[in-house]
Design an enzyme around this catalytic site. Structure first.
Site, PDB file in Angstrom:
ATOM      1  N   ARG A  89       0.826  -1.212   0.000  1.00 37.21           N
ATOM      2  CA  ARG A  89       0.000   0.000   0.000  1.00 37.21           C
ATOM      3  C   ARG A  89       0.862   1.265   0.000  1.00 37.21           C
ATOM      4  O   ARG A  89       0.483   2.286  -0.547  1.00 37.21           O
ATOM      5  CB  ARG A  89      -0.885  -0.012   1.247  1.00 37.21           C
ATOM      6  CG  ARG A  89      -2.094   0.891   1.202  1.00 37.21           C
ATOM      7  CD  ARG A  89      -2.851   0.913   2.532  1.00 37.21           C
ATOM      8  NE  ARG A  89      -2.920  -0.353   3.214  1.00 37.21           N
ATOM      9  CZ  ARG A  89      -3.935  -1.219   3.116  1.00 37.21           C
ATOM     10  NH1 ARG A  89      -4.978  -0.934   2.378  1.00 37.21           N
ATOM     11  NH2 ARG A  89      -3.890  -2.367   3.777  1.00 37.21           N
ATOM     12  N   TYR A  90       2.003   1.213   0.670  1.00 41.38           N
ATOM     13  CA  TYR A  90       2.911   2.361   0.781  1.00 41.38           C
ATOM     14  C   TYR A  90       4.231   1.976   0.111  1.00 41.38           C
ATOM     15  O   TYR A  90       4.645   0.815   0.173  1.00 41.38           O
ATOM     16  CB  TYR A  90       3.177   2.692   2.245  1.00 41.38           C
ATOM     17  CG  TYR A  90       1.924   2.850   3.081  1.00 41.38           C
ATOM     18  CD1 TYR A  90       1.194   4.035   3.074  1.00 41.38           C
ATOM     19  CD2 TYR A  90       1.475   1.810   3.885  1.00 41.38           C
ATOM     20  CE1 TYR A  90       0.049   4.180   3.835  1.00 41.38           C
ATOM     21  CE2 TYR A  90       0.335   1.935   4.656  1.00 41.38           C
ATOM     22  CZ  TYR A  90      -0.375   3.122   4.632  1.00 41.38           C
ATOM     23  OH  TYR A  90      -1.514   3.252   5.388  1.00 41.38           O
ATOM     24  N   ARG A  93       7.044  -0.045   2.369  1.00 37.55           N
ATOM     25  CA  ARG A  93       6.754  -1.186   3.246  1.00 37.55           C
ATOM     26  C   ARG A  93       5.674  -2.077   2.643  1.00 37.55           C
ATOM     27  O   ARG A  93       4.835  -1.595   1.878  1.00 37.55           O
ATOM     28  CB  ARG A  93       6.374  -0.719   4.657  1.00 37.55           C
ATOM     29  CG  ARG A  93       5.003  -0.139   4.815  1.00 37.55           C
ATOM     30  CD  ARG A  93       4.977   0.912   5.918  1.00 37.55           C
ATOM     31  NE  ARG A  93       5.245   2.199   5.344  1.00 37.55           N
ATOM     32  CZ  ARG A  93       4.529   3.321   5.591  1.00 37.55           C
ATOM     33  NH1 ARG A  93       3.546   3.306   6.463  1.00 37.55           N
ATOM     34  NH2 ARG A  93       4.820   4.447   4.997  1.00 37.55           N
ATOM     35  N   CYS A 102      -5.544 -17.815  13.150  1.00 38.80           N
ATOM     36  CA  CYS A 102      -5.233 -17.019  14.343  1.00 38.80           C
ATOM     37  C   CYS A 102      -5.495 -17.895  15.569  1.00 38.80           C
ATOM     38  O   CYS A 102      -6.277 -18.852  15.497  1.00 38.80           O
ATOM     39  CB  CYS A 102      -6.139 -15.802  14.431  1.00 38.80           C
ATOM     40  SG  CYS A 102      -6.009 -14.692  13.020  1.00 38.80           S
ATOM     41  N   CYS A 106     -11.319 -12.691  16.551  1.00 39.79           N
ATOM     42  CA  CYS A 106     -11.898 -11.517  17.195  1.00 39.79           C
ATOM     43  C   CYS A 106     -13.192 -11.178  16.457  1.00 39.79           C
ATOM     44  O   CYS A 106     -13.216 -11.167  15.215  1.00 39.79           O
ATOM     45  CB  CYS A 106     -10.914 -10.359  17.119  1.00 39.79           C
ATOM     46  SG  CYS A 106      -9.261 -10.836  17.682  1.00 39.79           S
ATOM     47  N   CYS A 109     -12.963  -8.451  13.741  1.00 39.69           N
ATOM     48  CA  CYS A 109     -11.788  -8.531  12.859  1.00 39.69           C
ATOM     49  C   CYS A 109     -12.029  -7.864  11.501  1.00 39.69           C
ATOM     50  O   CYS A 109     -13.029  -8.111  10.838  1.00 39.69           O
ATOM     51  CB  CYS A 109     -11.407  -9.989  12.639  1.00 39.69           C
ATOM     52  SG  CYS A 109     -10.038 -10.174  11.489  1.00 39.69           S
ATOM     53  N   ARG A 111     -10.298  -8.498   8.898  1.00 35.49           N
ATOM     54  CA  ARG A 111     -10.066  -9.485   7.826  1.00 35.49           C
ATOM     55  C   ARG A 111     -10.924 -10.725   8.049  1.00 35.49           C
ATOM     56  O   ARG A 111     -10.542 -11.834   7.703  1.00 35.49           O
ATOM     57  CB  ARG A 111      -8.589  -9.870   7.768  1.00 35.49           C
ATOM     58  CG  ARG A 111      -7.681  -8.729   7.401  1.00 35.49           C
ATOM     59  CD  ARG A 111      -6.322  -9.186   6.840  1.00 35.49           C
ATOM     60  NE  ARG A 111      -5.548  -8.010   6.505  1.00 35.49           N
ATOM     61  CZ  ARG A 111      -4.439  -7.631   7.150  1.00 35.49           C
ATOM     62  NH1 ARG A 111      -3.954  -8.362   8.132  1.00 35.49           N
ATOM     63  NH2 ARG A 111      -3.814  -6.525   6.792  1.00 35.49           N
ATOM     64  N   ASP A 270     -12.800  -0.882  12.131  1.00 34.56           N
ATOM     65  CA  ASP A 270     -13.046  -0.850  10.685  1.00 34.56           C
ATOM     66  C   ASP A 270     -14.477  -1.274  10.358  1.00 34.56           C
ATOM     67  O   ASP A 270     -15.152  -1.898  11.168  1.00 34.56           O
ATOM     68  CB  ASP A 270     -12.039  -1.771   9.978  1.00 34.56           C
ATOM     69  CG  ASP A 270     -10.619  -1.274  10.179  1.00 34.56           C
ATOM     70  OD1 ASP A 270     -10.368  -0.089   9.906  1.00 34.56           O
ATOM     71  OD2 ASP A 270      -9.766  -2.060  10.649  1.00 34.56           O
ATOM     72  N   ASP A 307      -7.910   3.433   9.411  1.00 34.53           N
ATOM     73  CA  ASP A 307      -7.584   2.940   8.073  1.00 34.53           C
ATOM     74  C   ASP A 307      -8.743   3.325   7.173  1.00 34.53           C
ATOM     75  O   ASP A 307      -9.868   2.836   7.353  1.00 34.53           O
ATOM     76  CB  ASP A 307      -7.427   1.415   8.098  1.00 34.53           C
ATOM     77  CG  ASP A 307      -5.979   1.005   8.139  1.00 34.53           C
ATOM     78  OD1 ASP A 307      -5.253   1.331   7.180  1.00 34.53           O
ATOM     79  OD2 ASP A 307      -5.582   0.370   9.132  1.00 34.53           O
ATOM     80  N   LYS A 314      -3.690   4.690   6.180  1.00 33.14           N
ATOM     81  CA  LYS A 314      -3.981   4.922   7.595  1.00 33.14           C
ATOM     82  C   LYS A 314      -3.598   6.356   7.956  1.00 33.14           C
ATOM     83  O   LYS A 314      -2.530   6.824   7.565  1.00 33.14           O
ATOM     84  CB  LYS A 314      -3.137   3.927   8.401  1.00 33.14           C
ATOM     85  CG  LYS A 314      -3.434   3.897   9.878  1.00 33.14           C
ATOM     86  CD  LYS A 314      -2.467   2.981  10.610  1.00 33.14           C
ATOM     87  CE  LYS A 314      -2.803   1.515  10.466  1.00 33.14           C
ATOM     88  NZ  LYS A 314      -1.889   0.797   9.584  1.00 33.14           N
TER      89      LYS A 314
END
Ligand code: SF4
Length: 351
Positions: A89-90, A93, A102, A106, A109, A111, A270, A307, A314
């Site tokens: 995205r950047y 990085r 996981c 959560c 989440c 994702r 999100d 985000d 972000k």
């Protein structure tokens, strides 16, 4: 992992939900993955209908309701995916997502459409292609291992990835985003910690949302990382009914700093499908951050970030303390202090 709760019947057996909720929550579990480790289950007060740990991990029938603005890919990962397992995205990085499982799932989440036991991990060829992408892009300075949770990998597979990244001259920093130290601290064995060691700078960012998550076992796991020379940061998600009060956030951030973990990000939640019951407004988040400014040191202050939906990146969305003085003909500023009073600040003067 032994003893992990993965369905509604097991939640009933563990006393986390009454039997009459099982059918409704089985429908939620069929849509979104469920996993509650023994460490997390032990923290849940099943007598409290609003328990902040249960709200994070025990499914809720409201998850099957989709609010108008919610999306399957709320932060636009898929719009920046040049090869499978990479989010670029950047310019400087990338995210490398080697695995989609996981220790816990959560309920908020971002994702949630991608993670879960059925989610595909990268196979050997896909992982090689993802590493080749990083190797051939010399502007990539930092690699963030995410997922899923990269610490769900075996020590051997993790070491292989770390060694590959370590051998790339342009990669200076390897960052690991993980829920394992909190959700399954016993998994952070000496062998796994050893696998994280590299010549390059390695940072571990652990995910914790409530001070009750920071048990003695979690502190011991973080201590194993600290003693291995790995700097620790945290990320938390601001969640309605979990940590949306200043006393809880203050206790969380103080406890993190006291265990040598610098609070890094407080994420505004999100727009993931079925998470409206856990979200609050940006204004409420800003008000909480303002309260914290006057109560805890800068060491305990994370950056409150959003985000942007659609993959636009972000940005900090915390309160603003400095505003141009509209009434002034020079470039004067009005600055708000931690107690809410405002003060003038002069324009830049030449000597
Ligand atoms: S640990 Fe992270 S990726 Fe996994 S379910 Fe929780 S928020 Fe999602």
């Amino acid at each position: 992992m032994a003893g992990v709760i993965r369905n509604a019947n097991q939640m009933v057996e563990a006393g986390l939900i009454p039997a009459e909720r099982a059918a409704a929550l089985a429908a939620v579990a069929a849509r979104y993955a469920v996993s509650i480790t023994p460490d997390i289950a032990a923290l849940i007060d099943s007598g409290d209908a609003q328990d902040p740990i249960a709200r994070q991990f025990v499914p809720d029938a409201q998850e099957l309701l989709t609010a108008p603005d919610e999306r399957g890919d709320p932060i636009g990962d898929h719009t920046h995916e040049p090869v499978k397992g990479i989010v670029h995205r950047y310019p400087d990085r990338v995210l490398l997502k080697p695995v989609h499982v996981c220790p816990v799932y959560c309920r908020f989440c971002f994702r949630r459409e991608d993670v879960g036991p059925g989610g595909a991990a990268l196979d050997a060829a896909e992982l090689a292609a993802a590493l080749d992408y990083i190797r051939s892009n010399s502007n990539i300075w930092e690699v963030i291992l995410s997922g899923g949770d990269p610490l769900m990998l075996s020590a051997r597979r993790l070491k292989a990835i770390m060694s590959a990244l370590d051998s790339m001259p342009h990669v200076a920093v390897i960052r690991i985003h993980t829920r394992v130290p909190v959700a399954a601290p016993g998994k952070l064995t000496p062998a796994l910690v050893k696998a994280l060691r590299a010549e390059k700078a390695v940072y571990v960012v652990l995910h914790a949302n409530h001070p009750r998550e920071l048990t003695a076992a979690v502190k011991a796991a973080a201590g194993r990382l600290s003693r291995a020379g790995i700097p620790l940061l945290s990320q938390s998600v601001l969640l309605k009914g979990v940590n949306d009060d200043s006393a809880t956030l203050e206790a969380l951030f103080r406890a993190l700093v006291a265990m040598r973990v610098k609070p890094y990000y407080l994420h505004h939640p999100d727009l993931a499908h079925g998470t409206a019951h856990l979200r609050l407004g940006l204004g409420a988040g800003q008000a909480l951050m303002k309260t914290l400014r006057g109560r805890v040191s800068g060491l305990c202050q994370p950056s409150y970030v959003l985000d942007l939906p659609g993959g636009h990146g972000k940005v900090p969305v915390g309160p603003c303390y400095a505003r141009p003085d509209e009434a002034s003909e020079t470039e004067c500023w009005r600055i708000e202090d931690p107690n809410g009073a405002t003060h003038d600040y002069p324009p830049k003067s030449d000597v």
